[in-house]
Every structure is written in C-alpha cells, then in structure tokens.
Design a protein around this motif. Structure first.
Motif, short mmCIF file in Angstrom:
data_model
loop_
_atom_site.label_atom_id
_atom_site.label_comp_id
_atom_site.label_asym_id
_atom_site.label_seq_id
_atom_site.Cartn_x
_atom_site.Cartn_y
_atom_site.Cartn_z
N THR A 261 -5.60 -0.19 8.48
CA THR A 261 -5.52 -1.65 8.48
C THR A 261 -6.70 -2.28 7.75
O THR A 261 -6.55 -3.31 7.07
N TYR A 263 -8.31 -0.95 5.23
CA TYR A 263 -8.05 -0.74 3.79
C TYR A 263 -6.96 -1.68 3.30
O TYR A 263 -7.08 -2.28 2.21
N ALA A 264 -5.89 -1.85 4.09
CA ALA A 264 -4.78 -2.71 3.67
C ALA A 264 -5.18 -4.17 3.62
O ALA A 264 -4.57 -4.96 2.89
N ILE A 275 -2.75 -5.50 -0.05
CA ILE A 275 -1.52 -4.72 0.09
C ILE A 275 -0.95 -4.85 1.51
O ILE A 275 0.25 -4.65 1.73
N GLY A 276 -1.78 -5.23 2.46
CA GLY A 276 -1.30 -5.42 3.83
C GLY A 276 -0.35 -6.60 3.97
O GLY A 276 0.32 -6.72 5.00
N VAL A 281 4.02 -2.01 3.54
CA VAL A 281 2.78 -1.46 4.09
C VAL A 281 2.60 -1.90 5.54
O VAL A 281 2.26 -1.11 6.42
N SER A 282 2.83 -3.17 5.80
CA SER A 282 2.52 -3.71 7.13
C SER A 282 3.48 -3.25 8.21
O SER A 282 3.06 -2.99 9.35
N THR A 339 -1.05 4.74 3.11
CA THR A 339 -1.57 3.40 2.85
C THR A 339 -2.70 3.45 1.83
O THR A 339 -2.83 2.56 0.98
N HIS A 340 -3.50 4.50 1.90
CA HIS A 340 -4.63 4.64 0.97
C HIS A 340 -4.21 5.17 -0.40
O HIS A 340 -5.03 5.17 -1.33
#
Length: 386
Positions: A261, A263-264, A275-276, A281-282, A339-340
């Motif tokens: 979270t 990072y997003a 990107i979150g 992604v979310s 996510t990364h």
C-alpha cells in the motif's frame, strides 16, 4: 466474546510493535542470509518480559495467556522480524511444562524459557511418520531408574539455539497401536544425542535439523508429566502452536500489505496518478486486507478459547485460523510483489525472500490437508478419511 482488547492488551501490542520497529525486516533478513538467529531481539524481548507473557508469574512469566503471546508474535512479525522459536519454546514447551510438569520441573525450566536465557526446542516429526503421529517409532525403555531413548526426528527447528529438546516418543510396551506419547526434556549435549542441519532453500534465521537419539540416558525427572497421560499433554502444546503459527503468518501478511500500500500510494506511472488509484491495483489489496482481518479474528478467537479452557473449541478455531492465516499471508506477499512489478523481485524492497517463508505456513506446523481432514471430521461430522 468481547472483540475489544483490554487496555493491557493494547499497551502490549503497542510496546511490542515499537520493539519490532527498532529491529525490523532488514535486520532479520541480514541475519537469515547468514543462518544466524535473531539473538539481540530475542534477548531484549526476554528482558522486557514478552517471551514469557503466557507463563505463570511465580516462575518469571507474565501470568497472561496464549492470546497475549500471539500479540507478541503478530506485532514482531508485522514489523518484519517474527520469531519462530516463540512458537516452539514458550508456546509449546512452556505451556506443556507449566500445565503438566512437577513443581521442580517448572522451577528448573520455566524461568529460563520466560526470560529467554533458556530455549527449548520441540521434536515430534519423524522421517517415516510424516503427518501420522501414530507411527512415531522413537522409543523410551526403562533401565533401572533411568530411561533410554532411541529414534530419529526431522525438521526440528532451532536445535542449535536450544539447551534442551522436548522429544515426543512412546514407551517400549506401547510400541504398537494408538499413540500414547511420553515427553522427555533431552539436553542437547547429552551422550548419544546428535543433530545435523538440513539444507533448505528458504531464507530464515532458524535452521532445521535431523535428530539422532542412540540410547540417550535420561533420569526419571526428564519425563515431563505423566507416562500414561495419552494425548492430553501433547495437544496442550499443539493448540498453542497453531495459534502462534497463525499469528506469525498474519503478521507476515500485514507486513507485505503495508509495503504494497505504501508503494501503491507513492508510485506513479500513467498520467501522474498513483498506481493505487487504479482498481486493478487497489481491489486485490482491499481483498487481502479483508482476508488478513478474517484470519486475525479467528486467531484471536482461538487464543481466547484456549485461555478460557475450551480445549475442543480452541482446537477447531486454531486449525481454522492456521488455514486462513496461511492462505492470506501467501496471497498478501504474492500481491505485494505484483504491485511492485519488477521491483518486487529486487533485494532492496525485501519481498521476494518472503514468498518462500510465507509458503511454509501451508505445510507447517500442520498441513492444510490435515486441517481440512480435521474440519471435515470434527466440525462437519463426516466419516474419517484416513
């Protein structure tokens, strides 16, 4: 059941989280890559009273329960530095000795387990028995006033850190039929006791060992509890084991989700938006948050039932918690890596090495298949399949 933790439990959670933040994932990983235990963290946690929070006060413990010990495990794990030997020494061995040991045995072992100066490993798994503990062949036979113990054990954690191993065996006159376990505290430097490390591809601070016991001579007081206590003593330690393993897995899931979270929220690729903000992604991260919280809730239920003395209710909840926590933590680490993107595989971000560590929870300390067998048989009253 009260879903609100007490002031004391919240204070414990906060204090342990602060301790974990001072060590963290990079400390734990650096040690793990060298196959070195987290000695400094273990020693400080012991001095602060966290390792023995579940043990009786008269023997140096905190006088609380497995619920509180699970808090310690979860918060350290969520900080990236969970302690596998917390599952073994105070949860399994400490519980068994505090419930079934003689006053002399309690005085001998519990203070060291509580403050971390004495570590006790636990030996049940055998090469040929696998998940079928009824096939244990490690055998104890009487020799005058002593016992002679012979057999083999496999995948025994942290023997190099321990001064004793609580070994599960059977007596010579009960070598066939249903398991009637007898438990012995075996010094790791005893003549006839040998242990060898098992090469593993998993990056962990704790090593796994094969044990070889060749007529290890033990005095009568090495027998913990009663010789004919059947399974009661064994499962008094295995239910806490599952609760602590669930807390460890839940903490890993929380750690991975926090990294994902963060990072997003910071990473922007298209149109400058984090990107979150994209549902691709979310939404997976939101699902994992739900799954972790559900696993966490069942872990708390299992700890509360155990501390209330509901053995069968605790067994059901602990098995379910272990199943749910394993699945949630694996998904959390996998989604955090996704996510990364490519960064998820870089050492700098500290996620890829967690994948194998999280995957252990599907196998140990009890496999997901054996949990499903338990739920089918005891929760659903279906015919036994094995």
């Amino acid at each position: 059941m009260n879903f609100t933790e007490t002031d004391e439990q919240r204070a414990l959670r906060e204090a342990v989280a602060q301790l974990g933040s001072r060590y963290g994932f990079r400390y734990a990983t650096a040690r793990a890559r060298e196959h070195e235990p987290l000695r400094e963290l273990w020693q400080e946690a012991g001095k602060l009273g966290y390792l023995g929070v579940n043990l009786p006060e008269e023997y140096g413990g905190g006088g609380a329960g497995i619920y509180e010990l699970a808090i310690v495990q979860e918060e350290l794990s969520a900080a990236g530095c969970g302690l596998l030997m917390l599952v073994v020494s105070p949860a399994i061995c400490g519980t068994i000795i505090s419930r079934f040991g003689t006053p002399a045995q309690k005085q001998r072992w519990l203070p060291g387990i509580a403050n971390g100066t004495g570590i006790m490993a636990f030996g049940i798994t055998e090469p040929d028995a696998g998940s079928n503990s009824h096939k244990i062949t490690t055998t104890a036979r009487r020799d005058g006033g002593d016992w002679l113990l012979s057999g083999r054990k496999v995948f025994i954690s942290g023997v190099d850190q321990a001064d004793h191993v609580l070994v599960v065996s059977r007596t010579e006159d009960a070598a066939t039929g249903k398991l009637k376990p007898v438990l012995f505290a075996v010094p790791t430097d005893a003549p006839g006791f040998e242990y060898r490390p098992i090469d593993m591809d998993i990056i962990m601070p704790e090593r796994q060992f094969m044990l070889y016991l060749d007529d290890v001579r033990l005095p009568a007081e090495a027998l913990i509890g009663e010789e004919d206590a059947a399974l009661a003593q064994l499962f008094a330690g295995l239910n806490p084991e599952r609760v602590l393993a669930s807390a460890l897995a839940t903490g890993i899931g929380r750690y991975a989700l926090d990294r994902a979270t963060a990072y997003a929220t910071e990473r922007a690729v298209f149109k400058g938006a984090p990107i979150g903000s994209h549902q691709g992604v979310s939404h997976p991260l939101a699902q994992i948050k739900i799954e972790i919280e559900l696993a966490r809730l069942m872990t708390q239920k299992a700890g509360a039932l155990y501390d209330a003395g509901d053995e069968m209710g605790a067994a059901e909840a602990a098995n379910m918690a272990k199943y749910a926590a394993a699945e949630a933590s694996i998904r959390a680490v996998d989604q955090a890596i996704q996510t990364h993107g490519g960064n998820g595989l870089a050492t700098e971000y500290g996620l890829a090495s967690l994948l194998a560590a999280a995957r252990i929870a599907r196998v140990a300390p009890v496999s997901r298949e054996m949990i499903l067998n338990f739920v089918a048989q005891f929760s659903l009253n279906l015919p036994k399949s094995y």
